[in-house]
Design an enzyme around this catalytic site. Structure first.
Site, PDB file in Angstrom:
ATOM      1  N   ASP A   1       6.081  -1.013   0.165  1.00  0.00           N
ATOM      2  CA  ASP A   1       5.017  -1.202  -0.812  1.00  0.00           C
ATOM      3  C   ASP A   1       3.774  -1.676  -0.056  1.00  0.00           C
ATOM      4  O   ASP A   1       3.828  -1.982   1.139  1.00  0.00           O
ATOM      5  CB  ASP A   1       5.438  -2.198  -1.906  1.00  0.00           C
ATOM      6  CG  ASP A   1       4.559  -2.049  -3.158  1.00  0.00           C
ATOM      7  OD1 ASP A   1       3.500  -1.373  -3.083  1.00  0.00           O
ATOM      8  OD2 ASP A   1       4.904  -2.612  -4.206  1.00  0.00           O
TER       9      ASP A   1
HETATM   10  C1  NOJ Z   1       1.305  -1.841  -4.995  1.00  0.00           C
HETATM   11  C2  NOJ Z   1       2.242  -1.552  -6.132  1.00  0.00           C
HETATM   12  O1  NOJ Z   1       3.253  -2.534  -6.184  1.00  0.00           O
HETATM   13  C3  NOJ Z   1       2.895  -0.186  -6.046  1.00  0.00           C
HETATM   14  O2  NOJ Z   1       3.607   0.040  -7.221  1.00  0.00           O
HETATM   15  C4  NOJ Z   1       1.864   0.867  -5.799  1.00  0.00           C
HETATM   16  O3  NOJ Z   1       2.477   2.129  -5.751  1.00  0.00           O
HETATM   17  C5  NOJ Z   1       1.125   0.571  -4.516  1.00  0.00           C
HETATM   18  N1  NOJ Z   1       0.479  -0.727  -4.630  1.00  0.00           N
HETATM   19  C6  NOJ Z   1       0.082   1.621  -4.179  1.00  0.00           C
HETATM   20  O4  NOJ Z   1      -0.984   1.551  -5.037  1.00  0.00           O
END
Ligand code: NOJ
Length: 734
Positions: free
Chosen positions: A290
């Site tokens: 993530d």
């Molecule tokens: C953080 C988020 O937790 C995740 O769900 C997302 O896909 C990514 N950022 C990218 O934006």
């Protein structure tokens, strides 16, 4: 004749030229070879630096999620393997891609984006979608999102999110399909099929990403990015199954999570990322971290510095590093110092290259620049997402059959969300625009005629200013019925958007009470991204319709349900507590020690039951259920059997009915939930018609349970199968 000779000659020359050209191709450039051959050939030509860049992802274009932003990127490195691409057209993407193609090996870049509930044609938030129980419709909606995204230069979506969540304080509950494991599994499969279609090389499909692996939905006290404590047992019986279903459905990628779970960081957890995902399930796709979850291993105090964090992430199963530059900073030094073997890096690079070949990026790296009118909001697509919204609405209350509204009545449409467009988009709105949204009032004007409606906002969503009340009350007094549209600002749900209090803001409750005091019948419409605690407002409305954040067709969908053109069919995928003090509260809790005489989890101040249960939802018609029939009451492992129930529409209009099939074990050496949803099906039933719903029960799959290491077992003994308030007993014999 002459013409034919010239034509034949030119075909021959072209053929020879392309043969000669073909001969110059490296094997990885030759589309006739298998993907594995191409991957291995390309890998063998890459330098360590090129490999490390290939497993790195940064941002390109504008990011609408402030918490995800790096400091402004100064120039884009053309060797970068992947980008989060935040523009709605392909122009910048194609420039970035051109630069990538000009590098030594010409490896195309991969562009991902959070296409969560639509790209531009935004549909209901996933928590709303779950209430539709219509996975076929949802699959089609995901296919629309995929088409719009891919035509705009995005070939990878970071969805679906299948983190089972039982805490409405957590803002990200809006991104999952509710509190139930099986529901999340089924909607996950629909999303994967919708996004990926038959093949991701199709220019209308995108690669899906199962996120966030794993246990992120159990965030303590509903706060985001915090620690989660999940026993091995609950991990296996509650949190893991949706991921297993998604992997089986062929999802191409998985995202590791932010949270430390039971003492281990999920972005560096060898048990979940390697043992379960790779060894047990044979997942061969790409695992992306993530955003900054590698660097955050330092913040979580499981790594001393970014170097150790990079080492822990890549050696424990993260292939690609999103957002924090840890891999490009640290992997090469780690190899040079002899601390990290190139085999680990090669393995990660393989996954990225494979995905790019599968997407057809080597053959078709550029995106055609197509005008917006051709890419977005096709008429038939809007119809489909309107239907999805209609089916996701849940009728929570309908005293004296106030709904559907009688034609020709004067209706006051009041409240801060009555003519609101932006908030109906919900969070993670992709490239959705407020101006695309049909508000509730706009939809009602089309359906009922402006001459029958009076609109007054009354107050803002939150600001404690009651100066608009007088106008709203005046409008209600001049009308026969009041429709009051209340709820949440869309930014109150989603990432980093937790709430400790899940009631409506005070000013909205005051407005509702003032409307109620006029004595006019009140319809309350709620738009929100989480279950709300409605105890103090429930008595203030004669009818309540939960519309969630329904997307751009929300107002039309709402008007259709209010008028009766559409019969509401949504049922809750999540429990509504009486107050936040009951949280976590969910239908499939395990048996308590004392369950008679009101001792079941008793509170002194409020009942222990929720305000609205999982599966609850009213209709404009009535359905009567027959007894359940079974093809056998003696069940043997390995011998599937059938159960069925007949439902008659005894009411006055046609409608759709979802049958939820639950099972319960009489006893088990591992404590099991009181009941477990194992199957659901939704069908349309005409008035007066009877339809039979059937479920083929696979004894091990549906009556069995899983232990704390993931081993499925089935005890002999008595099991109850129930649906629509009816039940039967079957006996599992050895
Ligand atoms: C953080 C988020 O937790 C995740 O769900 C997302 O896909 C990514 N950022 C990218 O934006």
């Amino acid at each position: 004749m002459k013409k034919t000779i010239i034509l034949s000659l030119s075909i021959l020359i072209c053929g020879m030229q392309s043969y000669a050209k073909q001969k110059e191709l490296y094997p990885y450039q030759d589309a006739r070879r298998t993907i594995d051959e191409r991957v291995e050939d390309l890998l063998s030509r890459m330098t360590l630096h090129e490999k490390v860049m290939q497993i790195t992802q940064l941002r390109a274009g504008n990011n609408d999620q402030p918490q995800n932003q790096l400091e402004a990127m100064k120039g884009i490195d053309p060797l970068m393997g992947s980008f989060i691409y935040s523009n709605s057209d392909c122009k910048v993407r194609n420039q970035v891609q051109e630069a990538a193609l000009k590098t030594r090996l010409g490896i195309p870049a991969l562009f991902g984006y959070d296409v969560i509930h639509g790209f531009r044609s935004i549909y209901s938030v996933p928590l709303g979608v779950g209430c539709s129980w219509n996975t076929e419709l949802y699959q089609k909606a995901c296919a629309i999102a995929a088409k719009e995204a891919r035509m705009s230069g995005v070939e990878w979506t970071f969805a679906p999110m299948i983190d089972v969540s039982r805490d409405p304080r957590w803002g990200r509950i809006m991104e999952c399909y509710g509190e139930d494991t099986y529901a999340n599994s089924r909607f996950c499969v629909a999303a994967v099929k919708g996004f990926q279609g038959d093949t991701i090389s199709n220019p209308h499909n995108v690669a899906a990403c199962l996120k966030h692996f794993i246990g992120y939905g159990a965030s303590e006290a509903g706060r985001d990015y915090v620690y989660t404590e999940i026993s091995d047992q609950t991990l296996w019986d509650t949190y893991i199954p949706p991921y297993e279903a998604g992997v089986k459905a062929g999802a191409k990628t998985v995202m590791s999570a932010f949270n430390c779970m039971s003492g281990i960081a999920t972005s560096a957890n060898p048990y979940t990322l390697k043992e379960i995902l790779r060894n047990q399930w044979g997942f061969n796709g790409l695992v992306v971290s993530d955003w900054a979850s590698v660097k955050q291993l330092v913040d979580q105090r499981v790594a001393l510095d970014r170097k150790e964090a990079s080492f822990l992430a890549i050696t424990n199963g993260v292939d690609m590093n999103m957002g924090d530059n840890c891999f490009p900073e640290n992997l090469e030094p780690l190899v040079q110092e002899g601390k990290l073997d190139t085999y680990t890096i090669d393995n990660a690079v393989r996954k990225v290259l494979k995905l790019k070949f599968e997407l057809g990026l080597f053959e078709n790296p550029m995106t055609k620049d197509i005008p917006e009118s051709k890419r977005f909001k096709h008429k038939e697509d809007l119809e489909l997402i309107r239907q999805l919204a209609e089916e996701s609405f849940v009728l929570l209350k309908n005293e004296n059959q106030l709904l559907p509204l009688q034609k020709g009545k004067k209706v006051a449409v009041v409240g801060p969300l009555a003519d609101d467009q932006d908030d109906l988009l919900g969070q993670w709105k992709g490239h959705g625009l407020a101006e695309d949204v049909v508000s509730v009032f706009q939809g009602m004007k089309k359906e009922f005629g402006a001459e029958h409606l009076i609109h007054a906002k009354g107050c803002d969503i939150e600001k404690a200013d009651t100066s608009g009340f007088a106008e709203a009350i005046e409008a209600v007094k001049k009308s026969d019925i009041a429709v009051v549209v209340l709820g949440e600002n869309r930014k109150w749900a989603g990432e980093s958007a937790s709430r400790s209090d899940i009631q409506l803001p005070v000013v909205q409750v005051q407005l509702l009470k003032a409307v109620k005091r006029t004595g006019k019948p009140v319809v309350l419409i709620l738009s929100n991204g989480r279950p709300l605690a409605l105890t103090n407002v429930e008595s203030q409305a004669d009818a309540i319709l939960e519309i969630w954040q329904p997307g751009i067709e929300g107002g039309n969908a709402c008007a259709h349900v209010l008028s009766g053109a559409v019969c509401p069919s949504g049922k809750l995928d999540v429990t509504f507590p009486r107050s936040v003090g009951q949280v976590p509260i969910y239908y499939n809790r395990r048996w308590p020690a004392r369950n008679g005489g009101g001792w079941n989890g008793r509170y002194q101040d409020i009942p222990s039951t929720p305000l609205y249960e999982f599966g609850y939802g009213l209709s404009y018609t009535q359905f009567a259920a027959s007894d359940i029939k079974t093809s056998t009451t003696t069940v043997k492992r390995g011998q599937p059997f059938k159960v069925e129930i007949s439902i008659t529409n005894t009411g006055k209009c046609n409608g759709k009915e979802t049958v939820h099939w639950y099972i319960a074990a009489r006893s088990s050496h591992i404590a099991r939930p009181m009941k477990e949803l194992k199957f659901f099906e939704k069908k349309e039933i005409q008035k007066g018609e009877t339809i039979t719903y059937q479920w083929t029960v696979d004894p091990l799959r549906d009556l069995g349970f899983v232990d704390k290491v993931g081993h499925k077992f089935l005890h002999p003994g008595e099991y109850t199968i129930s649906a629509c308030g009816k039940s039967i007993q079957v006996n599992v014999v050895d």
